[in-house]
Scaffold this motif. Structure first.
Motif, PDB file in Angstrom:
ATOM      1  N   SER A 104       0.819  -1.220   0.000  1.00 26.23           N
ATOM      2  CA  SER A 104       0.000   0.000   0.000  1.00 26.23           C
ATOM      3  C   SER A 104       0.850   1.265   0.000  1.00 26.23           C
ATOM      4  N   LEU A 105       2.015   1.224   0.640  1.00 23.02           N
ATOM      5  CA  LEU A 105       2.887   2.402   0.695  1.00 23.02           C
ATOM      6  C   LEU A 105       3.398   2.758  -0.711  1.00 23.02           C
ATOM      7  N   THR A 106       3.840   1.728  -1.421  1.00 23.03           N
ATOM      8  CA  THR A 106       4.346   1.958  -2.797  1.00 23.03           C
ATOM      9  C   THR A 106       3.208   2.489  -3.679  1.00 23.03           C
ATOM     10  N   ARG A 107       2.021   1.914  -3.486  1.00 23.61           N
ATOM     11  CA  ARG A 107       0.883   2.349  -4.311  1.00 23.61           C
ATOM     12  C   ARG A 107       0.529   3.811  -4.036  1.00 23.61           C
ATOM     13  N   GLU A 108       0.592   4.187  -2.764  1.00 24.37           N
ATOM     14  CA  GLU A 108       0.286   5.591  -2.408  1.00 24.37           C
ATOM     15  C   GLU A 108       1.326   6.549  -2.995  1.00 24.37           C
ATOM     16  N   LYS A 109       2.604   6.108  -2.930  1.00 26.09           N
ATOM     17  CA  LYS A 109       3.684   6.926  -3.515  1.00 26.09           C
ATOM     18  C   LYS A 109       3.461   7.100  -5.011  1.00 26.09           C
ATOM     19  N   LEU A 110       3.108   5.965  -5.629  1.00 23.60           N
ATOM     20  CA  LEU A 110       2.855   6.012  -7.082  1.00 23.60           C
ATOM     21  C   LEU A 110       1.688   6.953  -7.386  1.00 23.60           C
ATOM     22  N   GLN A 111       0.650   6.836  -6.570  1.00 24.24           N
ATOM     23  CA  GLN A 111      -0.528   7.696  -6.754  1.00 24.24           C
ATOM     24  C   GLN A 111      -0.152   9.179  -6.640  1.00 24.24           C
ATOM     25  N   ASP A 112       0.701   9.494  -5.635  1.00 24.20           N
ATOM     26  CA  ASP A 112       1.153  10.884  -5.463  1.00 24.20           C
ATOM     27  C   ASP A 112       1.936  11.368  -6.693  1.00 24.20           C
ATOM     28  N   LEU A 113       2.783  10.472  -7.194  1.00 24.56           N
ATOM     29  CA  LEU A 113       3.584  10.845  -8.371  1.00 24.56           C
ATOM     30  C   LEU A 113       2.689  11.096  -9.582  1.00 24.56           C
ATOM     31  N   LEU A 114       1.662  10.251  -9.718  1.00 20.72           N
ATOM     32  CA  LEU A 114       0.733  10.420 -10.862  1.00 20.72           C
ATOM     33  C   LEU A 114      -0.035  11.723 -10.740  1.00 20.72           C
ATOM     34  N   VAL A 115      -0.531  12.013  -9.556  1.00 23.58           N
ATOM     35  CA  VAL A 115      -1.310  13.249  -9.346  1.00 23.58           C
ATOM     36  C   VAL A 115      -0.451  14.481  -9.614  1.00 23.58           C
ATOM     37  N   ALA A 116       0.828  14.395  -9.287  1.00 25.87           N
ATOM     38  CA  ALA A 116       1.721  15.553  -9.450  1.00 25.87           C
ATOM     39  C   ALA A 116       2.137  15.778 -10.901  1.00 25.87           C
ATOM     40  N   ASN A 130      -9.377 -14.595  -9.962  1.00 25.17           N
ATOM     41  CA  ASN A 130      -9.348 -13.358 -10.765  1.00 25.17           C
ATOM     42  C   ASN A 130      -7.903 -13.074 -11.191  1.00 25.17           C
ATOM     43  N   PRO A 131      -7.585 -13.194 -12.486  1.00 24.09           N
ATOM     44  CA  PRO A 131      -6.195 -13.002 -12.931  1.00 24.09           C
ATOM     45  C   PRO A 131      -5.848 -11.539 -13.198  1.00 24.09           C
ATOM     46  N   LEU A 132      -6.855 -10.691 -13.135  1.00 25.02           N
ATOM     47  CA  LEU A 132      -6.623  -9.296 -13.549  1.00 25.02           C
ATOM     48  C   LEU A 132      -5.899  -8.504 -12.456  1.00 25.02           C
ATOM     49  N   PRO A 133      -4.943  -7.633 -12.838  1.00 22.27           N
ATOM     50  CA  PRO A 133      -4.211  -6.857 -11.835  1.00 22.27           C
ATOM     51  C   PRO A 133      -4.986  -5.607 -11.423  1.00 22.27           C
ATOM     52  N   GLU A 134      -4.585  -5.038 -10.307  1.00 23.34           N
ATOM     53  CA  GLU A 134      -5.090  -3.708  -9.945  1.00 23.34           C
ATOM     54  C   GLU A 134      -4.477  -2.712 -10.947  1.00 23.34           C
ATOM     55  N   SER A 135      -5.175  -1.632 -11.127  1.00 20.99           N
ATOM     56  CA  SER A 135      -4.635  -0.658 -12.108  1.00 20.99           C
ATOM     57  C   SER A 135      -5.120   0.758 -11.792  1.00 20.99           C
ATOM     58  N   TYR A 136      -4.472   1.715 -12.469  1.00 18.03           N
ATOM     59  CA  TYR A 136      -4.940   3.111 -12.452  1.00 18.03           C
ATOM     60  C   TYR A 136      -5.408   3.459 -13.853  1.00 18.03           C
ATOM     61  N   GLU A 137      -6.608   4.004 -13.942  1.00 16.77           N
ATOM     62  CA  GLU A 137      -7.090   4.538 -15.220  1.00 16.77           C
ATOM     63  C   GLU A 137      -6.721   6.011 -15.236  1.00 16.77           C
ATOM     64  N   VAL A 138      -5.910   6.393 -16.185  1.00 18.13           N
ATOM     65  CA  VAL A 138      -5.349   7.748 -16.184  1.00 18.13           C
ATOM     66  C   VAL A 138      -5.899   8.543 -17.375  1.00 18.13           C
ATOM     67  N   THR A 139      -6.523   9.673 -17.083  1.00 18.40           N
ATOM     68  CA  THR A 139      -6.966  10.569 -18.176  1.00 18.40           C
ATOM     69  C   THR A 139      -5.871  11.599 -18.403  1.00 18.40           C
ATOM     70  N   LEU A 140      -5.493  11.744 -19.701  1.00 25.62           N
ATOM     71  CA  LEU A 140      -4.338  12.603 -20.003  1.00 25.62           C
ATOM     72  C   LEU A 140      -4.757  13.973 -20.526  1.00 25.62           C
ATOM     73  N   ASP A 141      -3.864  14.931 -20.303  1.00 28.25           N
ATOM     74  CA  ASP A 141      -4.050  16.261 -20.898  1.00 28.25           C
ATOM     75  C   ASP A 141      -3.676  16.157 -22.384  1.00 28.25           C
ATOM     76  N   PRO A 142      -4.490  16.750 -23.314  1.00 28.55           N
ATOM     77  CA  PRO A 142      -4.176  16.642 -24.753  1.00 28.55           C
ATOM     78  C   PRO A 142      -2.780  17.149 -25.117  1.00 28.55           C
ATOM     79  N   SER A 143      -2.225  18.041 -24.270  1.00 21.35           N
ATOM     80  CA  SER A 143      -0.895  18.585 -24.595  1.00 21.35           C
ATOM     81  C   SER A 143       0.198  17.517 -24.526  1.00 21.35           C
ATOM     82  N   VAL A 144      -0.146  16.369 -23.983  1.00 20.74           N
ATOM     83  CA  VAL A 144       0.842  15.300 -23.902  1.00 20.74           C
ATOM     84  C   VAL A 144       1.232  14.805 -25.309  1.00 20.74           C
TER      85      VAL A 144
END
Lengths: 226, 286
Positions: free
Chosen positions: B69-81, B115-129
């Protein structure tokens, strides 16, 4: 009214470094208001060139042309149409627009100066009556004889009541009777006050006419030469 | 008589005098502007498709199965930033399985014991990417984050569309320039021939004291009419074509009202300039 002083004109044939052929060497003349004169000389002597410089189709190399208030030496390009409205010009080949009737050919000269439809209609009728072609007004040039075409051309030239009527060999395409008839018409027009300068090579035709005769030869004008 | 009335009358006279030539010029301008208009519509639709794809652009960041959970939270923070990421949504294994069943039906998962499916993040991107190589950089950086197993994305469609868009734009601009030159040339040539045939009228008009604007305005109007009619025909044809395409093949965007007006006015101006050049070139000879 028309003053020409020391007019010179030469033509370059081919490239500009080729020798020039002088046409008019030193032409000076005057024509008073309401006066009629013949410019006489053989073909190629420069009669048409002189007339072209009066109606501003060509520029002289040097010298002065003054018509009424206009000095051609200093005239600006946008003033040329205004000046041409003071002139009427007729030619040997009539220069009528073939796809227009006699009436339309005459009306053109009035349309370009912005006359109203009513003014045009009235003036064209007067002019057709003057040249004796009222009943042929709706005929096209190819339905008219040479003499009639020349009368239409005269009517068009007179449309704007010019100060001066220039005629460049107007009888050149006409038979003797039509030529005489045309000269009589020009005489009647002159009596109304329009100055006329007519170029011709046909001395026999004008010999008995009671008007000034200006002889052009060797690039100069001499008057009443035998 | 008014200047406008005489201009129209003389113009109609000149057109009737050379009606076949006038008609031929209108049709040639029509074909030239039809090609230019087609490119404009194709470019517009590709651009719209790219914009649509960009606005729907998203990534799936699949997480390692043993992520704490710690790694996931760190990853989440990095994604939000990250400045190219607009929104993130955490997808649990159950949610992923539910989505799969919704998408492909219950038969798809009927045989699964776990259930073989992994947890994931669905990420919506800014068009400028999608500008420059930002997208590639973002994906590379995401792969470097701890806890990331894999990344799912569809960059190839966008990059290919962008390549086609660039190609069509370059072709369209080239065609546009060629059409401008061709239209000007066609109109200018028609006016030149008309003037040549009517040189006596020109000469007489000058002799009786007509101003240059009086003499030239009917021919300017004629050139304007050639390109106006040609562009109106092509706009009409393009409208019918896009309607047919939309009804029978795939929905296609047509030019907007402003674009249509700009197209017609632009073509007409080209005709006007072409006839002006022809008048300057030919009329001085008579």
């Amino acid at each position: 009214m028309l003053i020409i002083r020391h007019l010179k004109k030469s033509y370059h044939y081919g490239s500009s470094d080729k020798p020039v052929t002088p046409i008019l060497v030193d032409v000076s003349m005057e024509l008073g208001k309401g006066e009629m004169a013949f410019l006489v000389g053989p073909s190629g002597v420069g009669k048409s060139t002189l007339l072209k410089m009066i109606y501003l189709e060509e520029k002289p190399d040097s010298g002065e042309v003054i018509l009424g208030p206009f000095n051609f030496t200093h005239i600006k390009k946008n003033q040329i149409p205004v000046l041409r409205r003071q002139l009427g010009v007729i030619f040997q080949d009539f220069k009528l627009i073939p796809e227009r009737t006699a009436r339309e050919n005459i009306a053109l000269a009035l349309e370009v100066v912005g006359k109203s439809k009513k003014e045009i209609s009235s003036r064209v009728t007067d002019l057709l009556r003057l040249v004796g072609l009222l009943d042929r007004r709706n005929n096209y040039p190819d339905q008219l004889s040479g003499g009639e075409c020349q009368r239409v051309a005269i009517a068009r030239a007179l449309a704007n009541e010019p100060l001066l009527l220039l005629a460049d060999e107007p009888t050149g395409n006409l038979d003797h009777d039509n030529s005489q008839s045309l000269l009589e018409l020009l005489g009647r027009i002159n009596v109304r006050g329009c100055s006329i300068l007519m170029a011709t090579h046909n001395i026999a035709l004008i010999a008995q006419m009671p008007y000034r005769k200006l002889f052009l030869s060797n690039g100069k004008i001499r008057e009443n030469e035998n | 008589m008014t200047f406008i009335f005489l201009t129209i009358r003389e113009s109609l006279r000149a057109i009737s005098h050379r009606f076949i030539s006038f008609l031929g010029s209108v049709l040639t301008v029509f074909l030239a502007t039809l090609i230019a208009g087609s490119f404009a519509i194709v470019t517009k639709n590709i651009s719209a498709s790219i914009d649509k794809l960009k606005s729907e652009a998203s990534l799936e960041i699949y997480l390692e199965s043993d992520i704490d959970s710690l790694t996931r939270e760190k990853l989440q923070d990095l994604l939000v930033a990250n400045k190219y990421i607009l929104r993130i949504k955490f997808i649990t294994k159950d949610m992923a399985l539910y989505k799969l069943r919704e998408a492909f039906g219950p038969e798809m998962i009927a045989g699964l014991k776990t259930n073989p499916l992994p947890e994931s993040y669905e990420v919506t991107l800014d068009p400028s990417v999608y500008e420059k190589d930002n997208f590639e950089k973002l994906v590379d950086s995401l792969y470097g984050f701890a806890g990331v197993e894999d990344i799912g994305y569809v960059p190839t469609i966008i990059s290919r569309l962008k390549m086609i868009f660039r190609l069509v734009t370059v072709l369209g601009l080239t065609m546009g320039v060629l059409v401008i030159v061709a239209t000007g040339f066609i109109v200018g040539n028609t006016i030149g021939v008309t003037i040549s045939e009517r040189r006596l009228t020109f000469y007489i008009m000058r002799l009786v004291g007509a101003s240059e604007s009086f003499i030239s305005s009917p021919y300017l109007l004629m050139g304007f009419l050639i390109s106006l009619l040609g562009s109106l025909l092509s706009i009409g044809m393009l409208k019918i074509g896009t309607m047919y395409f939309s009804n029978h093949v795939i929905s296609v965007n047509y030019l907007s009202a402003i674009e249509t007006i700009c197209f017609i006015v632009g073509c007409s101006m080209v005709g006007l300039v072409g006839s002006h050049i022809a008048l300057r070139k030919y009329s001085e000879r008579f």
